[in-house]
Design an enzyme around this catalytic site. Sequence first.
Site, PDB file in Angstrom:
ATOM      1  N   TYR B 175       0.878  -1.174   0.000  1.00 45.85           N
ATOM      2  CA  TYR B 175       0.000   0.000   0.000  1.00 45.85           C
ATOM      3  C   TYR B 175       0.913   1.221   0.000  1.00 45.85           C
ATOM      4  O   TYR B 175       1.775   1.331   0.877  1.00 45.85           O
ATOM      5  CB  TYR B 175      -0.879   0.031   1.253  1.00 45.85           C
ATOM      6  CG  TYR B 175      -2.021  -0.963   1.203  1.00 45.85           C
ATOM      7  CD1 TYR B 175      -3.045  -0.826   0.271  1.00 45.85           C
ATOM      8  CD2 TYR B 175      -2.086  -2.031   2.089  1.00 45.85           C
ATOM      9  CE1 TYR B 175      -4.093  -1.743   0.220  1.00 45.85           C
ATOM     10  CE2 TYR B 175      -3.130  -2.947   2.042  1.00 45.85           C
ATOM     11  CZ  TYR B 175      -4.124  -2.790   1.110  1.00 45.85           C
ATOM     12  OH  TYR B 175      -5.162  -3.685   1.047  1.00 45.85           O
ATOM     13  N   LYS B 267      -2.378  -2.722  -8.873  1.00 45.29           N
ATOM     14  CA  LYS B 267      -3.551  -3.551  -8.551  1.00 45.29           C
ATOM     15  C   LYS B 267      -4.747  -2.669  -8.230  1.00 45.29           C
ATOM     16  O   LYS B 267      -4.652  -1.792  -7.362  1.00 45.29           O
ATOM     17  CB  LYS B 267      -3.232  -4.446  -7.355  1.00 45.29           C
ATOM     18  CG  LYS B 267      -4.406  -5.285  -6.844  1.00 45.29           C
ATOM     19  CD  LYS B 267      -3.954  -6.272  -5.778  1.00 45.29           C
ATOM     20  CE  LYS B 267      -5.054  -7.210  -5.337  1.00 45.29           C
ATOM     21  NZ  LYS B 267      -5.932  -6.638  -4.314  1.00 45.29           N
TER      22      LYS B 267
HETATM   23  C1  LIG Z   1      -9.994 -10.619   3.849  1.00 45.03           C
HETATM   24  C2  LIG Z   1      -9.358  -9.936   2.692  1.00 45.03           C
HETATM   25  C3  LIG Z   1      -8.205  -9.218   2.895  1.00 45.03           C
HETATM   26  C4  LIG Z   1      -7.586  -8.573   1.823  1.00 45.03           C
HETATM   27  N1  LIG Z   1      -6.423  -7.914   2.039  1.00 45.03           N
HETATM   28  C5  LIG Z   1      -5.783  -7.361   0.989  1.00 45.03           C
HETATM   29  C6  LIG Z   1      -4.514  -6.752   1.169  1.00 45.03           C
HETATM   30  O1  LIG Z   1      -3.962  -6.726   2.252  1.00 45.03           O
HETATM   31  N2  LIG Z   1      -3.920  -6.200   0.087  1.00 45.03           N
HETATM   32  C7  LIG Z   1      -4.493  -6.223  -1.155  1.00 45.03           C
HETATM   33  O2  LIG Z   1      -3.918  -5.694  -2.104  1.00 45.03           O
HETATM   34  N3  LIG Z   1      -5.701  -6.790  -1.344  1.00 45.03           N
HETATM   35  C8  LIG Z   1      -6.342  -7.371  -0.311  1.00 45.03           C
HETATM   36  N4  LIG Z   1      -7.544  -7.988  -0.530  1.00 45.03           N
HETATM   37  C9  LIG Z   1      -8.095  -8.089  -1.895  1.00 45.03           C
HETATM   38  C10 LIG Z   1      -7.585  -9.363  -2.570  1.00 45.03           C
HETATM   39  O3  LIG Z   1      -6.230  -9.231  -2.917  1.00 45.03           O
HETATM   40  C11 LIG Z   1      -8.322  -9.677  -3.865  1.00 45.03           C
HETATM   41  O4  LIG Z   1      -8.300  -8.533  -4.692  1.00 45.03           O
HETATM   42  C12 LIG Z   1      -9.755 -10.141  -3.667  1.00 45.03           C
HETATM   43  O5  LIG Z   1      -9.882 -10.897  -2.498  1.00 45.03           O
HETATM   44  C13 LIG Z   1     -10.185 -10.969  -4.870  1.00 45.03           C
HETATM   45  O6  LIG Z   1     -11.534 -11.285  -4.821  1.00 45.03           O
HETATM   46  P1  LIG Z   1     -12.064 -12.714  -4.271  1.00 45.03           P
HETATM   47  O7  LIG Z   1     -11.917 -12.664  -2.793  1.00 45.03           O
HETATM   48  O8  LIG Z   1     -13.474 -12.741  -4.703  1.00 45.03           O
HETATM   49  O9  LIG Z   1     -11.224 -13.783  -4.895  1.00 45.03           O
HETATM   50  C14 LIG Z   1      -8.174  -8.634   0.542  1.00 45.03           C
HETATM   51  C15 LIG Z   1      -9.343  -9.359   0.357  1.00 45.03           C
HETATM   52  C16 LIG Z   1      -9.933 -10.014   1.401  1.00 45.03           C
HETATM   53  C17 LIG Z   1     -11.179 -10.808   1.152  1.00 45.03           C
END
Ligand SMILES: Cc1cc2nc3c(=O)[nH]c(=O)nc-3n(C[C@H](O)[C@H](O)[C@H](O)COP(=O)(O)O)c2cc1C
Lengths: 324, 396
Positions: B175, B267
């Site tokens: 981030y 991203k």
């Molecule tokens: C519980 C949780 C925590 C996440 N933490 C991050 C993170 O720390 N950094 C990040 O770039 N994306 C984070 N994401 C987004 C995921 O990288 C990803 O884009 C997303 O989960 C994809 O969708 P899906 O859960 O339907 O597969 C998080 C998603 C979830 C569900």
Amino acid sequence: MRRRGFFEPLQLKVIAGSGKVPPLADLLQALDFESAAEAKLDPALFAEIAGGDRSALERITFRPRMMVNTTGLDLTSELLGAKLFAPIFAGPMGNLKRFHPEGEVAAARGASAAKAPFVLSADSDCSIQEVAAALKSPWWYQVYANAAPVAAKEKIRQASEAGAKALVITATGPVREWAAVEALRKGMKLPVVLKGVVSAAEAKAALEHGVQGIVVSRPARPGAAGLASPMESLASVVDTVAGRVPVLIDGGFRRGGDVLKALATGASAVLLGRPVVWALSAYGAEGVQSMLETTQTDLARDMAMCGKVNLKALDRTVIRVHKA
Amino acid sequence: MRRSATRRMALQSLAAFVAGSPLLETPLLEAQQDPVRDQSRIKALRELESTFDFEPVAFAKLVRSVYDYTAYGSGGEFTMRRNRQAFEWADLIPAATPASGTVQTATTVLGTEMQYPIFVSPTATQGQLHPDGETAMRKGATAASNTPMIVSNNSTLPFAKVAAGPGSPLWVQLYPKQAMDDNKSYLEPAIAAGARAVVVTVDQQAPVYERALRGRNLTAGGRGGGRGGVVSVAASNPYRLPMYRLWYEWRFFDEIRTFVKVPILAKGILTAEDALLCLDHGVDAIYVSNHGGRSLDYSPSTFEVLPEIVDAVRGRVPVVFDGGIRRGADILKALALGANAVCIGRAVRWGLAAYGAEGVQKVLEILQAELKLAMLQTGRTTLAAVDRKMERVHFQ
Ligand SMILES: Cc1cc2nc3c(=O)[nH]c(=O)nc-3n(C[C@H](O)[C@H](O)[C@H](O)COP(=O)(O)O)c2cc1C
């Protein structure tokens, strides 16, 4: 009846008609205030202000834009000579003492505390002077096009004297009552905003009659439910008006994102109706303030996520309108 | 008769919401009040057959706040629901199964070799889900044909610890921090420890999780900071908006490039315009994501914007995709629209919470097997043969 499941929209849980409302801090968005009002009010009274048609808003998504510096985020604008803190009005709603003992005065106090502009209804249970005294934010006065002219003109005079910045005339009849509109505005200095326009043709007629603003809104008349929803007609009204006068809108706006969808389409501001009454019913002035502030913050956040730093930067590239 | 008509209607009205929920698999609408939550018995690992089967097990094993943190989306969760729905707006066109029957799925993205075009998405604090946190996630990913994993900026374990020992390739997620030194002091040790690419998440400028703020749910960092705000971050503009990420700017990519020598991804890209800006700023790959519906609510689903981004990028850089993937067919649909690889967020988290590394491995192996099967059923035996002609899209 199916049970609530994981994939349902989130809603505040309350017991209808119980009189018990959740702590104000638990309410996160205008829709939560509907639940709180449902808890607070007698079911028959609640039924009068429940719901709202959001289907057109649900068919619009955003086109989020990243990496735009929005530290200077600003929602202010100029509208008919008044400076707005944010383009979200507490719209005209009549007979508010049925919902809260302090009626319109409490609604006005809440709006004022949120720096939100306010429209006082002709059907106010409180006097124009009382309400005006509660307001520091800009406010407008609303009358119906079919009002008895002599009494209405006296009220308009009082409102103007008390500080109203514009007159909203709500269309009531099946055909535009231009003679009535002319009679109401004659000899009066306030800008006139016509509320109840639902088509480009009506907007054109309104411009020809020299109105200074338009509110796209379902008119208060029988059969209006079958018309296109305000959000569906907004784009064509905005295109017809082509910037000559400001175009506002109401009907079903609940989230800050809803407001952004209208602003991106070309509206200058949005009026909230039922959410004001929900908040007033459940929490009085404090609720109205909180509901409006939440919606302002929501709008600010959604603008930042769409990479827009002020209202002038908004345009239709922010949104995509879907078929279903 | 009547009964089945009612049932059909109930199913139809449900369809929008449950696309992808276990309700679809389990014909228990009437018999059981809430078939996802009201599990009377926790299924064993060998009984789990689709990735959907892991969520109820995870639910049974986690405290509610931890379950919710993975489950929730932002706002009213419109976008989170739409991520799943969107896969229903594309139909794969069946074709005769090729005689050879063997399917080639190996690929390389930004120099990282992989047996399947599948990564583990970066997701925060996996230590909440399993005592071994990210280490268990990597172990499971490694066991599933060396699936590469992207380690979150908010991981429970430090990157170097996750990277210790042999295992699948790792990328690191960041981030953006306003003080450039903070980015440097995080990225340099991670790259030294083996991170082969840096994923910069750009889509969290101002999110709010209503469900997290509802009190019954906790965010990763503890109880939320109140209405309209991101957890415990002081608001400092007139509209009470948390300010700490509003400074984001594209030149961030130019600045980190001075000390990052591995490939950099952005991203959270959802428009063609931003994809092109990425190219202007030397980004090495576009990662289409809406943070699993946890960023701006009423954003489009990632699947429906994928074509516009692929068309804008015109093959100049790879396009990576995530959001709502729960089946092999979902993966194939995204690849057919032009994604080079996909990432899996929640599904592997449910696997981790349910059965640790073995759960992660099984989730990934289910997806891999389903992908192969879907390729065979559409008459494709190589990734190179996967193209837009094999699917019909009817976005709303
Ligand atoms: C519980 C949780 C925590 C996440 N933490 C991050 C993170 O720390 N950094 C990040 O770039 N994306 C984070 N994401 C987004 C995921 O990288 C990803 O884009 C997303 O989960 C994809 O969708 P899906 O859960 O339907 O597969 C998080 C998603 C979830 C569900």
